[in-house]
Design a protein around this motif. Structure first.
Motif, mmCIF file in Angstrom:
data_model
loop_
_atom_site.group_PDB
_atom_site.id
_atom_site.type_symbol
_atom_site.label_atom_id
_atom_site.label_comp_id
_atom_site.label_asym_id
_atom_site.label_seq_id
_atom_site.Cartn_x
_atom_site.Cartn_y
_atom_site.Cartn_z
ATOM 1 N N VAL A 173 -41.128 2.964 -55.094
ATOM 2 C CA VAL A 173 -41.166 4.223 -55.850
ATOM 3 C C VAL A 173 -40.398 5.309 -55.098
ATOM 4 C CG1 VAL A 173 -42.659 6.012 -56.824
ATOM 5 C CG2 VAL A 173 -43.398 3.621 -56.863
ATOM 6 N N ILE A 174 -40.633 5.396 -53.789
ATOM 7 C CA ILE A 174 -39.972 6.420 -52.974
ATOM 8 C C ILE A 174 -38.469 6.167 -52.910
ATOM 9 C CG2 ILE A 174 -39.923 7.544 -50.718
ATOM 10 C CD1 ILE A 174 -42.583 7.856 -52.209
ATOM 11 N N VAL A 175 -38.099 4.910 -52.702
ATOM 12 C CA VAL A 175 -36.678 4.560 -52.622
ATOM 13 C C VAL A 175 -35.975 4.891 -53.938
ATOM 14 C CG1 VAL A 175 -35.040 2.650 -52.420
ATOM 15 C CG2 VAL A 175 -36.989 2.778 -50.864
ATOM 16 N N GLN A 176 -36.607 4.524 -55.049
ATOM 17 C CA GLN A 176 -35.989 4.787 -56.349
ATOM 18 C C GLN A 176 -35.891 6.282 -56.624
ATOM 19 O OE1 GLN A 176 -34.474 2.484 -58.624
ATOM 20 N NE2 GLN A 176 -33.727 4.542 -59.064
ATOM 21 N N LEU A 177 -36.874 7.040 -56.184
ATOM 22 C CA LEU A 177 -36.832 8.495 -56.360
ATOM 23 C C LEU A 177 -35.633 9.076 -55.607
ATOM 24 C CD1 LEU A 177 -38.508 10.685 -57.788
ATOM 25 C CD2 LEU A 177 -39.754 11.025 -55.653
ATOM 26 N N ALA A 178 -35.418 8.585 -54.391
ATOM 27 C CA ALA A 178 -34.267 9.044 -53.600
ATOM 28 C C ALA A 178 -32.951 8.614 -54.249
ATOM 29 C CB ALA A 178 -34.362 8.498 -52.176
ATOM 30 N N GLU A 179 -32.910 7.385 -54.741
ATOM 31 C CA GLU A 179 -31.684 6.894 -55.386
ATOM 32 C C GLU A 179 -31.367 7.684 -56.654
ATOM 33 O OE1 GLU A 179 -32.322 2.703 -55.913
ATOM 34 O OE2 GLU A 179 -31.654 2.212 -53.878
ATOM 35 N N SER A 180 -32.400 8.049 -57.395
ATOM 36 C CA SER A 180 -32.186 8.831 -58.612
ATOM 37 C C SER A 180 -31.748 10.254 -58.285
ATOM 38 C CB SER A 180 -33.459 8.845 -59.467
ATOM 39 O OG SER A 180 -33.731 7.548 -59.962
ATOM 40 N N CYS A 181 -32.252 10.802 -57.190
ATOM 41 C CA CYS A 181 -31.785 12.119 -56.730
ATOM 42 C C CYS A 181 -30.297 12.053 -56.381
ATOM 43 C CB CYS A 181 -32.579 12.573 -55.503
ATOM 44 S SG CYS A 181 -34.261 13.122 -55.850
ATOM 45 N N ALA A 182 -29.912 10.964 -55.720
ATOM 46 C CA ALA A 182 -28.507 10.787 -55.350
ATOM 47 C C ALA A 182 -27.635 10.656 -56.594
ATOM 48 C CB ALA A 182 -28.354 9.552 -54.466
ATOM 49 N N GLU A 183 -28.118 9.900 -57.576
ATOM 50 C CA GLU A 183 -27.334 9.672 -58.794
ATOM 51 C C GLU A 183 -27.233 10.923 -59.654
ATOM 52 O OE1 GLU A 183 -27.397 6.823 -62.805
ATOM 53 O OE2 GLU A 183 -28.737 6.377 -61.125
ATOM 54 N N SER A 184 -28.329 11.647 -59.763
ATOM 55 C CA SER A 184 -28.347 12.830 -60.636
ATOM 56 C C SER A 184 -27.775 14.070 -59.965
ATOM 57 C CB SER A 184 -29.784 13.125 -61.075
ATOM 58 O OG SER A 184 -30.575 13.521 -59.959
ATOM 59 N N ALA A 253 -29.889 5.438 -49.608
ATOM 60 C CA ALA A 253 -29.928 6.375 -50.741
ATOM 61 C C ALA A 253 -29.694 7.802 -50.258
ATOM 62 C CB ALA A 253 -31.273 6.271 -51.460
ATOM 63 N N LEU A 254 -30.340 8.168 -49.160
ATOM 64 C CA LEU A 254 -30.176 9.521 -48.613
ATOM 65 C C LEU A 254 -28.743 9.752 -48.133
ATOM 66 C CD1 LEU A 254 -33.477 9.788 -46.506
ATOM 67 C CD2 LEU A 254 -33.041 10.736 -48.777
ATOM 68 N N ALA A 255 -28.074 8.674 -47.732
ATOM 69 C CA ALA A 255 -26.687 8.787 -47.265
ATOM 70 C C ALA A 255 -25.734 9.194 -48.387
ATOM 71 C CB ALA A 255 -26.233 7.460 -46.653
ATOM 72 N N LYS A 256 -26.188 9.073 -49.636
ATOM 73 C CA LYS A 256 -25.357 9.467 -50.784
ATOM 74 C C LYS A 256 -25.585 10.925 -51.180
ATOM 75 C CE LYS A 256 -25.690 4.761 -52.611
ATOM 76 N NZ LYS A 256 -26.326 3.915 -53.649
ATOM 77 N N PHE A 257 -26.510 11.603 -50.501
ATOM 78 C CA PHE A 257 -26.776 13.008 -50.806
ATOM 79 C C PHE A 257 -25.574 13.865 -50.402
ATOM 80 C CE2 PHE A 257 -31.727 13.308 -50.873
ATOM 81 C CZ PHE A 257 -31.765 12.279 -51.803
ATOM 82 N N THR A 293 -18.912 4.961 -42.517
ATOM 83 C CA THR A 293 -17.755 4.851 -43.416
ATOM 84 C C THR A 293 -17.644 6.015 -44.395
ATOM 85 O OG1 THR A 293 -19.036 3.438 -44.916
ATOM 86 C CG2 THR A 293 -17.660 2.335 -43.274
ATOM 87 N N THR A 294 -18.748 6.697 -44.665
ATOM 88 C CA THR A 294 -18.685 7.824 -45.601
ATOM 89 C C THR A 294 -18.566 9.170 -44.884
ATOM 90 O OG1 THR A 294 -21.119 7.889 -45.689
ATOM 91 C CG2 THR A 294 -19.987 6.613 -47.396
ATOM 92 N N SER A 295 -18.470 9.144 -43.561
ATOM 93 C CA SER A 295 -18.331 10.386 -42.799
ATOM 94 C C SER A 295 -16.880 10.858 -42.810
ATOM 95 C CB SER A 295 -18.776 10.171 -41.347
ATOM 96 O OG SER A 295 -20.152 9.915 -41.271
ATOM 97 N N SER A 296 -16.699 12.126 -42.515
ATOM 98 C CA SER A 296 -15.346 12.659 -42.355
ATOM 99 C C SER A 296 -14.735 12.056 -41.092
ATOM 100 C CB SER A 296 -15.399 14.181 -42.220
ATOM 101 O OG SER A 296 -16.104 14.539 -41.036
ATOM 102 N N ASP A 297 -13.429 12.175 -40.944
ATOM 103 C CA ASP A 297 -12.770 11.621 -39.755
ATOM 104 C C ASP A 297 -13.343 12.223 -38.476
ATOM 105 O OD1 ASP A 297 -11.181 10.019 -41.303
ATOM 106 O OD2 ASP A 297 -9.457 11.379 -41.303
ATOM 107 N N LYS A 298 -13.641 13.525 -38.529
ATOM 108 C CA LYS A 298 -14.195 14.193 -37.351
ATOM 109 C C LYS A 298 -15.603 13.679 -37.046
ATOM 110 C CE LYS A 298 -15.150 18.800 -35.467
ATOM 111 N NZ LYS A 298 -15.145 20.264 -35.748
#
Length: 394
Positions: A173-184, A253-257, A293-298
């Motif tokens: 439930v918690i994981v899906q809540l985070a994933e939906s926050c990321a998606e929305s 999921a939080l990494a997509k925020f 991989t999703t971080s900036s070059d710096k």
């Protein structure tokens, strides 16, 4: 491959043209199911048939799917129940019918999802999320609602029970809540703050840097560091050992925020040994790969600085080598050069290892050792191509 290890591949769904007569049969079968809708709830086998029919109709006959969904919803919500209590709440807690409700929610259109929440589930989400069976349809509802406006109301209700849900062990439930926050793109700050509080690392602010190992291990600050919750207490070094599947999913999921500074700051404070543990762990490797991989070059450069001295160990690990390759593909030429400079002196060791030898070949390290200027020229060309394609995709 002769002598190779067989791998179980997921079955592929094949789409193909079928005789026109089939659609008439499908419609007749769907109508027959709608006339005997009570079977969908009473019989587990019949429920599976209804779920399959919904799946087929959703893919091939959306209008028919909509009719079937409406009929199932009417049946599930139309039975008598205690005054002020929706009958759907009873069905959600039943083993057989909950599976059907999950499928129904998955394929529901916006208005049906909104009505289910507004008239039947509102005010009951936390209780359902705590239930051993009903929490699964709630996960599906959270996922399906991410694209719609009512997700915010759903989030505001569920977030009130995050600590209780964590305590119940219903991490999905918690994981899906985070994933939906990321998606929305909604309520991301609130979600992060709620998790910091739930894991007891919101206050004092010095605890923020501990959030990543806490999230990955799903342990509160006091349990992880085996300390009392005293504001002035000094944090002691604890090697990273416990990384669980749902913890990994949560951090991914939080990494997509949009705002990930807390996670990245926490990652940069981890010791090189912990980063190696993370890279070599089945669950942790996905976290490290996603964050780098999703971080900036710096930002990437700061993390890679912490990883210096660990590249040979990563290359020699089944999972670490995969992470290293993914990181390499997202690196700048200068960052690749730094990695290559650390790996090159260990040629004999790397080429003898079953995993590292592939890293040696893919990074063209023989070329790096023998013709460095040409190697750098090739890497620069690849980097330009990657940037060009990235710009096109954006």
């Amino acid at each position: 491959r002769p002598g190779g290890k067989e791998r179980s591949a997921a079955p592929q769904m094949t789409d193909f043209e079928i005789p026109t007569s089939f659609w008439y049969e499908l419609k007749s079968l769907t109508e027959a199911l709608m006339e005997n809708i009570q079977l969908s709830v009473r019989d587990a086998v019949a429920s599976a048939v209804f779920q399959t029919m919904l799946t087929v109709c959703h893919r091939k006959r959306p209008k028919l799917c909509k009719q079937l969904l409406k009929r199932i919803a009417e049946y599930l919500t139309g039975h008598s129940a205690a005054p002020g209590v929706s009958p759907l709440l009873v069905f959600l807690k039943d083993q057989a019918s909950s599976h059907l409700i999950e499928t129904m929610i998955q394929f529901s259109h916006k208005s049906l999802l909104r009505d289910l929440y507004k008239h039947h589930l509102k005010g009951n989400l936390v209780d359902l999320a705590l239930h051993a069976i009903a929490n699964f349809p709630i996960q599906r509802l959270t996922a399906a609602s991410a694209k719609h406006k009512h997700f915010v109301r759903l989030f505001d209700e569920l977030v009130q029970g995050v600590e209780a849900i964590l305590a119940s062990g219903h991490m999905g439930v918690i994981v899906q809540l985070a994933e939906s926050c990321a998606e929305s793109g909604e309520r991301q700050g609130e979600m992060m703050q709620c998790l910091l509080q739930a894991f007891h690392c919101a206050e004092p602010g010095s605890r923020h840097v501990s959030c990543l190992p806490l999230f990955m291990s799903l342990l509160t600050y006091e349990v992880y560091y085996q300390s009392e919750a005293e504001e002035g207490s000094t944090q002691k070094e604890v090697p990273l050992t416990s990384i669980c599947y749902h913890g990994s999913r949560l951090v991914q999921a939080l990494a997509k925020f949009k705002e990930r500074s807390l996670l990245l700051s926490s990652l940069r404070t981890m010791s090189p040994a912990d980063l190696l543990t993370l890279a070599s762990d089945p669950a942790g490797s996905h976290v490290l790969q996603a964050l780098i991989t999703t971080s900036s070059d710096k930002g990437k450069g700061k993390i890679l600085k912490r990883l210096e001295g660990q590249y040979v160990h990563m290359a020699s690990s089944r999972l670490g080598s995969r992470v290293l390759e993914a990181v390499w593909n997202s690196c700048t030429v200068s960052q690749r050069k730094s990695i290559a400079q650390e790996l090159a002196p260990c040629e004999t060791q790397l080429r003898a290892d079953q995993f590292a030898r592939h890293v040696w070949a893919k990074f063209a390290l023989s070329h790096f050792v023998q013709r460095r200027a040409h190697w750098q020229e090739i890497q620069t060309g690849e980097s330009r191509k990657r940037k060009m394609f990235s710009d096109i995709l954006e």
